[in-house]
Design an enzyme around this catalytic site. Structure first.
Site, PDB file in Angstrom:
ATOM      1  N   LYS A  13       0.968  -1.179  -0.094  1.00 18.58           N
ATOM      2  CA  LYS A  13       0.129   0.040   0.077  1.00 18.58           C
ATOM      3  C   LYS A  13       0.859   1.283  -0.084  1.00 18.58           C
ATOM      4  O   LYS A  13       0.848   2.358  -0.976  1.00 18.58           O
ATOM      5  CB  LYS A  13      -0.751  -0.121   1.342  1.00 18.58           C
ATOM      6  CG  LYS A  13      -1.862  -1.090   1.392  1.00 18.58           C
ATOM      7  CD  LYS A  13      -2.698  -0.879   2.355  1.00 18.58           C
ATOM      8  CE  LYS A  13      -2.364  -0.888   3.840  1.00 18.58           C
ATOM      9  NZ  LYS A  13      -1.490  -2.215   4.249  1.00 18.58           N
ATOM     10  N   ARG A  88      -9.083   1.441   8.874  1.00 22.37           N
ATOM     11  CA  ARG A  88      -8.731   0.080   9.153  1.00 22.37           C
ATOM     12  C   ARG A  88      -9.800  -0.886   9.927  1.00 22.37           C
ATOM     13  O   ARG A  88      -9.326  -1.942  10.393  1.00 22.37           O
ATOM     14  CB  ARG A  88      -7.529  -0.082   9.984  1.00 22.37           C
ATOM     15  CG  ARG A  88      -6.131  -0.571   9.124  1.00 22.37           C
ATOM     16  CD  ARG A  88      -5.107  -0.242  10.469  1.00 22.37           C
ATOM     17  NE  ARG A  88      -3.891  -1.246  10.046  1.00 22.37           N
ATOM     18  CZ  ARG A  88      -2.990  -0.444   9.333  1.00 22.37           C
ATOM     19  NH1 ARG A  88      -2.789   0.943   9.193  1.00 22.37           N
ATOM     20  NH2 ARG A  88      -1.714  -1.199   9.565  1.00 22.37           N
ATOM     21  N   ARG A 128      11.735  -7.025   4.771  1.00 25.96           N
ATOM     22  CA  ARG A 128      11.664  -5.465   4.650  1.00 25.96           C
ATOM     23  C   ARG A 128      12.349  -4.688   5.503  1.00 25.96           C
ATOM     24  O   ARG A 128      12.630  -5.034   6.594  1.00 25.96           O
ATOM     25  CB  ARG A 128      10.031  -5.073   4.920  1.00 25.96           C
ATOM     26  CG  ARG A 128       9.899  -3.420   4.385  1.00 25.96           C
ATOM     27  CD  ARG A 128       8.376  -3.455   4.483  1.00 25.96           C
ATOM     28  NE  ARG A 128       7.728  -3.127   5.745  1.00 25.96           N
ATOM     29  CZ  ARG A 128       6.566  -2.939   5.697  1.00 25.96           C
ATOM     30  NH1 ARG A 128       5.767  -2.691   4.903  1.00 25.96           N
ATOM     31  NH2 ARG A 128       5.659  -2.705   6.935  1.00 25.96           N
ATOM     32  N   ARG A 161      12.110  -2.664  10.934  1.00 32.10           N
ATOM     33  CA  ARG A 161      10.638  -2.084  11.782  1.00 32.10           C
ATOM     34  C   ARG A 161      10.469  -3.183  13.141  1.00 32.10           C
ATOM     35  O   ARG A 161      10.375  -4.277  12.399  1.00 32.10           O
ATOM     36  CB  ARG A 161       9.409  -1.910  11.018  1.00 32.10           C
ATOM     37  CG  ARG A 161       9.483  -0.652  10.471  1.00 32.10           C
ATOM     38  CD  ARG A 161       8.189  -0.324   9.605  1.00 32.10           C
ATOM     39  NE  ARG A 161       7.024  -0.969   9.915  1.00 32.10           N
ATOM     40  CZ  ARG A 161       5.660  -0.555   9.387  1.00 32.10           C
ATOM     41  NH1 ARG A 161       5.758  -0.156   8.250  1.00 32.10           N
ATOM     42  NH2 ARG A 161       4.561  -1.131   9.902  1.00 32.10           N
ATOM     43  N   ARG A 172      -0.114  -9.174  13.316  1.00 28.98           N
ATOM     44  CA  ARG A 172      -0.825  -8.191  12.629  1.00 28.98           C
ATOM     45  C   ARG A 172      -1.977  -8.623  11.580  1.00 28.98           C
ATOM     46  O   ARG A 172      -2.837  -8.234  11.339  1.00 28.98           O
ATOM     47  CB  ARG A 172       0.227  -7.441  11.778  1.00 28.98           C
ATOM     48  CG  ARG A 172       1.061  -6.320  13.043  1.00 28.98           C
ATOM     49  CD  ARG A 172       2.380  -5.826  12.302  1.00 28.98           C
ATOM     50  NE  ARG A 172       2.024  -5.014  11.049  1.00 28.98           N
ATOM     51  CZ  ARG A 172       3.094  -4.812  10.460  1.00 28.98           C
ATOM     52  NH1 ARG A 172       4.493  -5.313  10.243  1.00 28.98           N
ATOM     53  NH2 ARG A 172       2.791  -3.677   9.404  1.00 28.98           N
TER      54      ARG A 172
HETATM   55  P1  AMP Z   1       1.384   0.621   8.907  1.00 31.36           P
HETATM   56  O1  AMP Z   1       2.702   1.482   8.669  1.00 31.36           O
HETATM   57  O2  AMP Z   1       0.216   0.954   7.911  1.00 31.36           O
HETATM   58  O3  AMP Z   1       1.308  -0.859   8.659  1.00 31.36           O
HETATM   59  O4  AMP Z   1       0.998   0.610  10.371  1.00 31.36           O
HETATM   60  C1  AMP Z   1       1.930   0.512  11.542  1.00 31.36           C
HETATM   61  C2  AMP Z   1       0.906   0.607  12.859  1.00 31.36           C
HETATM   62  O5  AMP Z   1       0.333   1.684  13.044  1.00 31.36           O
HETATM   63  C3  AMP Z   1      -0.285  -0.530  12.617  1.00 31.36           C
HETATM   64  O6  AMP Z   1       0.105  -1.718  12.879  1.00 31.36           O
HETATM   65  C4  AMP Z   1      -0.975  -0.048  13.861  1.00 31.36           C
HETATM   66  O7  AMP Z   1      -0.620  -0.286  15.240  1.00 31.36           O
HETATM   67  C5  AMP Z   1      -0.896   1.530  13.527  1.00 31.36           C
HETATM   68  N1  AMP Z   1      -1.803   1.839  12.491  1.00 31.36           N
HETATM   69  C6  AMP Z   1      -1.675   2.623  11.436  1.00 31.36           C
HETATM   70  N2  AMP Z   1      -2.922   2.826  11.135  1.00 31.36           N
HETATM   71  C7  AMP Z   1      -3.894   2.633  11.935  1.00 31.36           C
HETATM   72  C8  AMP Z   1      -5.235   2.805  11.813  1.00 31.36           C
HETATM   73  N3  AMP Z   1      -5.899   3.437  10.716  1.00 31.36           N
HETATM   74  N4  AMP Z   1      -5.806   2.555  12.889  1.00 31.36           N
HETATM   75  C9  AMP Z   1      -5.231   1.828  13.966  1.00 31.36           C
HETATM   76  N5  AMP Z   1      -3.935   1.675  14.122  1.00 31.36           N
HETATM   77  C10 AMP Z   1      -3.317   2.150  13.112  1.00 31.36           C
END
Ligand code: AMP
Length: 219
Positions: A13, A88, A128, A161, A172
């Site tokens: 994404k 989400r 990654r 990360r 996740r």
């Molecule tokens: P990402 O980089 O999009 O994978 O986001 C990393 C982490 O940030 C996720 O695993 C969540 O813990 C938190 N996060 C990001 N976006 C959201 C969202 N829309 N709602 C809740 N937690 C989020």
């Protein structure tokens, strides 16, 4: 033009949203990046979020709604935005509709759902690496840096990360299945979703995403 990228962690994404944003001249709004900036600030709120993110859980809906609302009120989003990582949950999707209904955007124009099999996701996420300095993303097999394990842009040593460690990746994916996957049906029922086969090279997935967006733009 309000576009949402939907898909499991590791589907691509962020990579695709950045490319489309550059092509269409509208900002990429990545909630994950925004939260990581808060964590990097190292204050009380950041520390609280760090614990949630490192466990593979989700930050609460109300906080996320406020974060996105503030971002979408900034003038650079007047021509649209590409949302990556939000919504989400069904609560977040309803909040987004409500939020957009009060703006000139009106609503979500297109949802690009990147579909990738789970075994591919685990492999992708565990290989990654990200640059702690500038945030650039790499994959050590498919998109490696030019020099060893250093960032091409700023030469900083790349890092994994915390939430890309395999045991957290499994959590996740579980959270994704339970909380986010239902949004696929929701947007499909509304006729706003285009499914993209995301199990392909970055350029192929970009072409497919771009074609879907171009169709909406020209409609
Ligand atoms: P990402 O980089 O999009 O994978 O986001 C990393 C982490 O940030 C996720 O695993 C969540 O813990 C938190 N996060 C990001 N976006 C959201 C969202 N829309 N709602 C809740 N937690 C989020």
């Amino acid at each position: 033009m309000l576009v949402v990228f939907l898909g499991p962690p590791g589907a691509g994404k962020g990579t695709q949203a950045a490319r489309l944003a550059a092509k269409y001249g509208i900002p990429q709004v990545s909630t994950g990046d925004m939260l990581r900036e808060t964590v990097a600030a190292g204050n009380g709120l950041g520390n609280k979020m760090k614990v949630i993110m490192n466990s593979g859980g989700l930050v609460d809906d109300d906080t996320m709604r406020r974060v996105v609302q503030e971002r979408l009120e900034k003038p650079d989003t007047v021509g649209g935005a590409i949302l990556d990582g939000f919504p989400r949950t069904t609560v977040q999707a309803a909040a987004l509709d409500e939020l957009l209904g009060r703006t000139a955007h009106g609503g979500v124009d297109l949802v690009l759902y990147l579909d990738v099999p789970e075994d591919v996701l685990v492999e992708r996420l565990s290989r990654r690496r990200a640059c702690p300095e500038c945030g650039a993303n790499y994959h050590m097999t498919f998109n490696p840096p030019a020099q060893g394990s250093r960032c091409d842009r700023c030469c900083t040593e790349l890092a994994q990360r915390d939430d890309d460690r395999e045991e957290i990746v499994r959590d996740r994916l579980e959270v994704y299945r339970e909380k986010t996957q239902p949004l696929v049906d929701r947007y499909q029922a509304q006729g706003r979703l285009v499914r993209i086969d995301g199990d392909a090279g970055i350029d192929d997935v970009f072409e497919r995403s771009d074609a879907a967006l171009a169709e909406v733009v020209s409609a």
